[in-house]
Every structure is written in structure tokens, then in C-alpha cells.
Scaffold this motif. Structure first.
Motif, short mmCIF file in Angstrom:
data_model
loop_
_atom_site.label_atom_id
_atom_site.label_comp_id
_atom_site.label_asym_id
_atom_site.label_seq_id
_atom_site.Cartn_x
_atom_site.Cartn_y
_atom_site.Cartn_z
N HIS A 1 0.76 -0.97 -0.13
CA HIS A 1 0.01 0.12 0.08
C HIS A 1 0.97 1.25 0.01
CE1 HIS A 1 1.19 -1.23 4.25
NE2 HIS A 1 0.96 0.38 4.17
N ALA A 2 0.16 2.34 -0.91
CA ALA A 2 1.05 3.63 -0.56
C ALA A 2 1.21 4.50 0.75
CB ALA A 2 0.72 4.45 -1.70
N THR A 3 2.90 4.92 0.86
CA THR A 3 2.85 5.75 2.31
C THR A 3 2.93 7.28 2.15
OG1 THR A 3 4.85 5.59 2.21
CG2 THR A 3 3.19 3.75 3.30
N ASP A 4 3.01 7.97 2.90
CA ASP A 4 3.03 9.04 2.76
C ASP A 4 4.64 9.20 2.18
OD1 ASP A 4 0.88 10.31 2.88
OD2 ASP A 4 0.77 10.87 5.02
N GLN A 5 5.39 8.80 2.35
CA GLN A 5 7.41 8.72 2.28
C GLN A 5 7.33 8.23 0.91
OE1 GLN A 5 5.65 7.11 5.87
NE2 GLN A 5 5.98 9.02 6.84
N ASP A 6 6.62 7.64 0.43
CA ASP A 6 6.80 6.31 -1.11
C ASP A 6 7.88 7.93 -1.68
OD1 ASP A 6 5.53 4.41 0.25
OD2 ASP A 6 4.80 4.26 -1.28
N ARG A 7 7.50 9.12 -1.77
CA ARG A 7 8.55 10.09 -2.82
C ARG A 7 9.05 10.46 -2.43
NH1 ARG A 7 8.27 14.50 0.19
NH2 ARG A 7 6.56 14.37 2.18
N LEU A 8 9.71 9.89 -1.13
CA LEU A 8 11.00 9.79 -0.69
C LEU A 8 11.61 9.39 -1.23
CD1 LEU A 8 10.64 10.95 2.99
CD2 LEU A 8 10.79 12.83 0.96
N ILE A 9 10.99 7.85 -1.48
CA ILE A 9 12.04 6.84 -1.88
C ILE A 9 11.91 7.02 -3.64
CG2 ILE A 9 12.37 4.25 -2.59
CD1 ILE A 9 10.55 3.89 0.25
N HIS A 10 10.89 7.40 -4.43
CA HIS A 10 11.16 7.74 -5.57
C HIS A 10 10.24 8.25 -5.82
CE1 HIS A 10 12.30 6.74 -9.83
NE2 HIS A 10 13.58 6.12 -9.40
N PRO A 11 10.70 9.22 -6.98
CA PRO A 11 9.23 10.39 -8.02
C PRO A 11 8.12 9.35 -8.65
CG PRO A 11 10.82 10.50 -8.68
CD PRO A 11 12.18 9.53 -7.64
N ASN A 12 8.38 7.84 -8.51
CA ASN A 12 7.74 7.44 -9.72
C ASN A 12 6.66 6.07 -8.77
OD1 ASN A 12 6.71 5.72 -11.13
ND2 ASN A 12 7.61 5.52 -12.74
N PRO A 13 5.40 6.77 -8.50
CA PRO A 13 4.41 5.60 -7.27
C PRO A 13 4.49 4.00 -7.89
CG PRO A 13 3.27 7.55 -8.55
CD PRO A 13 4.75 7.75 -8.67
N GLU A 14 4.65 3.90 -9.51
CA GLU A 14 4.44 2.63 -9.87
C GLU A 14 5.98 1.97 -9.29
OE1 GLU A 14 1.91 0.31 -10.33
OE2 GLU A 14 0.92 2.62 -10.32
N PHE A 15 6.83 2.76 -9.66
CA PHE A 15 8.28 1.81 -9.49
C PHE A 15 8.65 1.55 -7.85
CE2 PHE A 15 13.24 2.15 -7.74
CZ PHE A 15 13.21 0.85 -9.20
N VAL A 16 7.80 2.99 -7.15
CA VAL A 16 7.98 1.81 -5.61
C VAL A 16 7.85 1.14 -5.37
CG1 VAL A 16 7.71 3.23 -2.99
CG2 VAL A 16 8.68 4.68 -4.75
N LYS A 17 6.11 0.85 -6.03
CA LYS A 17 5.35 -0.18 -5.44
C LYS A 17 6.61 -2.21 -6.22
CE LYS A 17 0.87 -1.56 -6.97
NZ LYS A 17 -0.34 -2.51 -7.33
N GLN A 18 6.73 -1.77 -6.91
CA GLN A 18 7.07 -2.87 -7.75
C GLN A 18 8.77 -3.04 -6.98
OE1 GLN A 18 9.36 -2.13 -11.62
NE2 GLN A 18 8.66 -3.41 -12.24
N LEU A 19 9.39 -1.43 -6.60
CA LEU A 19 10.33 -1.76 -5.52
C LEU A 19 10.03 -2.77 -4.48
CD1 LEU A 19 13.46 -0.95 -4.79
CD2 LEU A 19 12.82 0.58 -3.56
N LYS A 20 9.70 -1.82 -3.20
CA LYS A 20 8.83 -2.72 -1.98
C LYS A 20 8.30 -4.58 -2.73
CE LYS A 20 6.95 0.92 -0.50
NZ LYS A 20 6.60 2.03 1.12
N SER A 21 7.63 -4.82 -3.76
CA SER A 21 7.57 -6.07 -4.37
C SER A 21 8.62 -6.62 -4.01
CB SER A 21 6.37 -6.53 -5.20
OG SER A 21 6.52 -7.40 -5.49
N HIS A 22 9.62 -5.79 -4.22
CA HIS A 22 10.28 -7.39 -4.61
C HIS A 22 11.39 -7.27 -3.42
CE1 HIS A 22 10.95 -8.12 -9.17
NE2 HIS A 22 11.11 -6.66 -10.20
#
Length: 611
Positions: A427-448
Motif C-alpha cells: 500500500h502507498a505511504t506518504d513517505q513513498d515520494r522520498l524513496i523515488h518520484p515514480n509511485p509505480e516503481f516504488v510499488k515494484q521495488l517494495k514487491s521485489h
């Protein structure tokens, strides 16, 4: 005699004190990195997941490390980071070991080179004084961006290889072993960062300019020309040197950027400009003026050193060669960055660029050290000017080191926030934008990361559920279109992995891959799927397969399926057991496709859950 002894003791005490002072900046940076280091995947560094996931999934190709990124081929950076990630389950804290090796390795190169140009300790007090200045610049907090982020291993490693290559060329210009080692080092630098190209050009150009007439090629200039040609053939094909979206600067913008780029390593120590870790000052006037002064001094010293340069004196070659490298780096970087985004020319103030801009002033320090140590500048006026300049510079640099603590403190606070951006689940969090600017990439990153239990998700505690079985009954052979599936109900939330027992009924010969997937009952698409290389599985081997994090798994029914394409002779099988008496017949039982049986069976399945 007594006065002479007192003078000698006083000089010895002063030398010892200067050496101790020269050791303080390296210690400062060690503590700063320990305190401020980013310890979870962040921004561009997250792109390493492409190679790390491919390695774990069995899809990795070594040729992929060669692939270009923007204008670089960071082969060395990727290889080191991938090796370390596999070794440590991508514990990013361990990457700072390589950062330290690169940073302090560069310092060792400069210690040795300075020792050579001052002819050892014959410089008396000169060597420790200049070593202090070199230490202040090399470990300057003006380059803080190269300290708190492990992705900057790319710049630090390139800097080490460049420093080693250039000092070998200039300190031992007539020795083949040093030239060959220098070429190898600069090749490694180039396949870490493009600035290695500029180092090779600077080395070859410096060697060529020492000849009379300067356009006449020598064996050394031919050696470097051949290296440049082969490097271009290996490096440039496939690299996009420019795109239609690239905005290039005017000559004025390029000059402003380059001057700021060259001036900020010194100007930043005189007046520390950064307010926080991501700060990029918009005003570049002071840095550009400082850069202009440093170029003017470099030109004056170059004219003074012209005769020594033609004789290939090491200090003169370092002066010219280091300066050329810094100026070429400034111009090349400015061509791509001086008109980039809303900052434009102000990008020359960037903290990360100071690592190569510093070579301009370092070359001047080397030459001045040699002139003082060999008695060329032994007049009282020269000594007075030098002592006054050094005293003023150090008096400004010390407060800069103190003020810079706010940047490292900011990085420490940022890391504490960033670590909370990696909870279990997708699930998306407010801090995801700190990890990377692309939300879909952050989701994929966390999945891996969650599936492979890497980075922030490694070393997490687990609870286990074992499907109750009794006696071993048979092998469910995975070949010729057969499929073995197991249904079960999850007993907890946070299903994260499962383990199943494989057997090799026909010996050690195993071909192909075992294909697996897991699906929730009633769903059409699998929640996760993958392949296991059959050759990596041994007889009666409990193979653990990692899953993405299933947050609300409790009470849900899932089905795990296995299949393979190998022939019967080279196929793997799954150990099947009698289910425990009283087990619900609708769950926890095997489903067999292409396998004949007259009784219910079950895998000895282990389910892992994490919170």
C-alpha cells in the motif's frame, strides 16, 4: 648548540602537531558517514533492484552490467554493488565499507604523490603543512553529498582510480609499468564514471605537451592515444550522447558554470554555503570569482613551471595535468548541466561536483610544495605570503567543518524518516515520494524487496505453520505435463514464504526449471509465480520459496502449483505423504494432474508468516 637543539625539537613538535591535524579531517568524515549515512534504498540507487532481482530469480546476464546509463557505463559500480547485495541480502550499511576504501584509498594516493614531489621529508615543515591542506580539501564537507549516500561510491571509486592513474603518469612518466598500471586504473575509472575519459585525455595531453616540438608524437603519447581509441570503441557504441530534449548552454552559461564548478571546493570552505542535505545555492557569483582566481593562479604557475614541465618534473606535470583534468571535467559537465532544469548555471554549485573540481587547487598545492621544499622559493617574502595565505585558509576552513554538522544532522534525520517508508505490504505511504518520484516503481521495488527479503526486509522474524502429514507415500514427478498442486488455509496474516521437499528419483541428472505459482481460491490471476533452476536442487532438499507480503492472509484459501517440462529421466519430484487422520478433506490436500493415485495425499508444506 643548545639553541639549535631547541629549534630542532620545536620543528619536530610542530611537524607532529601538523600530522595530527592532517588526520582530523579523515576522522571527521568517518564519524560523519557513520552518523548520517542513508541505510535504505533511495532515489537512483533503487535502480540496482533490476540486477539484484534478476540474480535471485535466475534471469541475470553479466552483459547487462555493461548497459549504458545516461552517458555512462557504470560497470564497476554495478558489479561491486551487486556482489555486495548478494553477499549481504542488500544490507546497504555494508556498502559504506567500499565508500571508505575508495575515499581513504584516494588519500593514500595523494600522500604518496606529495611525498614524491617534496622528495620525501626533505621539505622539512613543507610536507606536513601541505598534507594538512590536501586533507582539508579531500575530506571537505563541501562535498557532503559524496559522503551520506552510498550511491556516491560511483564518484568516490572513480576518483580513486583517477587519482591513482594520474599520479602514476605524472610521478613516473618514463616507466612502462607505471604507465600500464595507470592505463588500467583509468579504464576502471571510465567504466565507473565518464570522468575517467577526461582523465585519460588529460594524461595523454599532458605527456604530449612535454615534448619539443609539442605536436611531435612520442611513444608515450602514442600509448595514450591508442588507449583512447580502444576505449572509445569499447565505450561509446550504444551511448546516447545527446537527445532532442537536451538543452545545451550558451558560451556565457558554460563559462559561468565551469568557473563555479572549479571555485566551489575552495570558496565553500571559506564560506560554507549549504543549509541542508539537498540544498543547491542559486547564487554562483562567489564561487565563479574564486574559480576565475584559481585559473589565473594556475596559468601563472604554469608559466613559471614551463621549463620544469618540459623536463617532465613530477610537480610541474601534476600542476598541468590535474588542472587540465579539472577544467575538462568542468566544461564537459557544464555542457550537459549548465542549462539543465530551473537551476541552470547554479548546478555548478552542486556538492557532488567538488570531488573533481578540487583537482585544480590540488595541482597548485603540489607544485608550490615542491618549490618550497627544493628551495626555489626560499625568500622571506615568499614564505610570509604562503604562511599568511595558509593561516587564513585554515582559519576559514575550521568553522566550515563545524557549520557543516547541520547537513550531516539533516541527513541523519532524513534517514530516520526514510526507514519508516518501508512497512510490510504494497500500500502507498506518504513517505513513498522520498524513496523515488515514480509511485509505480516504488510499488515494484517494495514487491521485489519483500518477496526476496532484501534491504529493509531482511532478517525479519518469522512464525511457521506445518501442514500435518504422516508417512511418506510417493514421489509426485514433475514432467511430461504433470502438475502437483496443494490447497491450504493460511492460519495467520503476513504469509511470506513456503517450503516444500523435492526429491531426485533418477539421480543427479536434472534439467530445466520447476515452474510454480500461488493463487487465491476463486481468483484467475496468480498472486506470485516464478521458476527454480532444477540443477540447484538436491535430493530431499527443502526448498524455501519467497513470496510478496500477503498482509490479510488469515483464513484465506490458497493453492500452490508446481510443474516442469523436463522428460521423466531428468525430472524432479515432490515428496508426497499421507495426510494426518481427521484432516479436512476439502483443504490441505494434494491435487494431481497426470499422476494416478487411489488415496488422498499431501505435501509436507511449511508456511512462513511475518508481522
Amino acid at each position: 648548540m643548545m639553541e639549535k637543539l631547541k629549534l630542532q625539537k620545536g620543528l619536530l613538535s610542530l611537524r607532529v602537531m601538523l600530522f595530527i591535524l592532517a588526520a582530523i579531517p579523515p576522522l571527521y568524515i568517518f564519524l560523519a558517514i557513520q552518523y548520517s549515512a542513508i541505510t535504505v534504498p533511495f532515489w537512483d540507487h533503487t535502480e540496482l533492484i533490476r540486477w539484484i532481482a534478476a540474480w535471485y530469480d535466475g534471469d541475470f546476464k553479466f552483459s547487462s552490467l555493461w548497459a549504458p546509463h545516461n552517458h555512462t557505463r557504470p560497470l564497476v559500480y554495478r558489479a561491486v554493488m551487486l556482489f555486495n547485495a548478494v553477499l549481504t541480502d542488500w544490507d546497504i550499511r555494508s556498502e559504506y565499507i567500499y565508500m571508505y576504501l575508495a575515499i581513504y584509498g584516494t588519500f593514500v594516493c595523494h600522500i604518496w604523490a606529495l611525498f614524491k614531489v617534496t622528495k620525501g621529508y626533505s621539505g622539512k615543515i613543507v610536507y606536513p603543512i601541505v598534507l594538512l591542506l590536501v586533507s582539508l580539501i579531500l575530506f571537505s564537507p563541501v562535498g557532503h553529498n559524496n559522503h551520506w549516500w552510498s550511491m556516491m561510491f560511483q564518484l568516490n571509486a572513480a576518483n580513486f582510480f583517477i587519482a591513482l592513474g594520474l599520479v602514476l603518469v605524472f610521478i613516473k612518466p618514463e616507466q612502462w609499468p607505471s604507465q600500464v598500471l595507470a592505463a588500467i586504473s583509468i579504464w576502471l575509472a571510465t567504466f565507473t564514471l565518464t570522468n575517467g575519459f577526461f582523465a585519460l585525455i588529460s594524461a595523454g595531453l599532458t605527456v604530449q605537451l612535454t615534448t619539443k616540438p609539442f605536436w611531435q608524437p612520442t611513444r608515450w603519447s602514442l600509448f595514450w592515444a591508442i588507449n583512447l581509441l580502444f576505449l572509445m570503441v569499447c565505450y561509446l557504441p550504444g551511448i546516447a550522447l545527446s537527445t532532442s530534449a537536451t538543452a545545451h548552454p550558451t558560451l556565457v552559461q558554460l563559462a559561468q558554470f565551469s568557473l563555479a564548478y572549479l571555485g566551489v571546493p575552495v570558496a565553500g570552505l571559506i564560506r560554507f554555503p549549504y543549509l541542508h542535505m539537498f540544498d543547491l545555492p542559486r547564487i554562483f557569483t562567489t564561487n565563479a570569482i574564486c574559480g576565475g582566481i584559481l585559473i589565473a593562479i594556475w596559468l601563472v604557475l604554469g608559466w613559471h613551471a614551463r621549463d620544469q614541465f618540459r623536463k617532465q618534473q613530477p610537480a610541474a606535470m601534476v600542476l598541468i595535468g590535474f588542472g587540465l583534468f579539472a577544467i575538462i571535467s568542468a566544461l564537459a559537465t557544464g555542457w550537459g548541466r549548465a542549462a539543465f532544469d530551473e537551476y541552470g548555471v547554479a548546478n555548478g554549485n552542486s556538492s557532488r561536483y567538488t570531488i573533481f573540481g578540487a583537482y585544480l587547487v590540488l595541482g597548485q598545492l603540489y607544485y608550490c610544495a615542491a618549490c618550497f621544499s627544493n628551495g626555489l622559493w626560499n625568500r622571506k617574502g615568499s614564505r610570509f605570503i604562503a604562511i599568511t595565505t595558509i593561516s587564513l585558509f585554515v582559519s576559514f576552513a575550521v568553522p566550515a567543518y563545524i557549520i557543516a554538522a547541520r547537513v550531516y544532522s539533516d541527513a541523519n534525520n532524513f534517514n530516520n524518516i526514510l526507514r519508516h517508508a518501508f512497512p510490510w505490504g504494497l500500500h502507498a505511504t506518504d513517505q513513498d515520494r522520498l524513496i523515488h518520484p515514480n509511485p509505480e516503481f516504488v510499488k515494484q521495488l517494495k514487491s521485489h524487496l519483500q518477496r526476496l527479503e532484501l534491504g529493509p526486509y531482511n532478517s525479519r522474524p518469522y512464525t511457521n505453520q506445518f501442514l500435518p502429514v504422516e508417512n511418506f507415500k510417493m514421489v509426485g514427478l514433475l514432467s511430461a505435463g504433470r502438475q502437483v498442486s496443494q490447497r491450504f488455509i493460511a492460519s495467520e496474516n503476513g504469509l511470506k514464504a513456503f517450503a516444500v521437499t523435492f526429491v531426485t528419483p533418477n539421480g543427479m541428472q536434472k534439467n530445466g526449471y520447476v515452474i510454480w505459482n500461488i493463487v487465491e481460491t476463486g481468483a484467475e490471476q496468480p498472486l506470485a509465480k516464478g521458476e527454480i533452476k532444477a540443477a540447484n536442487i538436491h535430493d530431499w532438499d527443502d526448498v524455501r520459496i519467497k513470496l510478496p507480503y500477503f498482509s490479510g492472509s488469515i483464513g484465506r484459501e490458497y493453492k500452490i502449483s508446481f510443474s516442469a517440462l523436463a522428460d521423466d529421466k531428468h525430472a524432479l519430484g515432490i515428496a508426497l505423504y499421507n495426510p494426518k487422520e481427521g484432516q479436512n478433506a476439502s483443504v490441505d490436500l494434494i491435487e494431481l494432474s497426470g499422476i494416478t493415485t487411489t488415496q488422498p495425499l499431501s505435501m509436507a508444506l511449511r508456511l512462513d508468516y511475518t508481522k
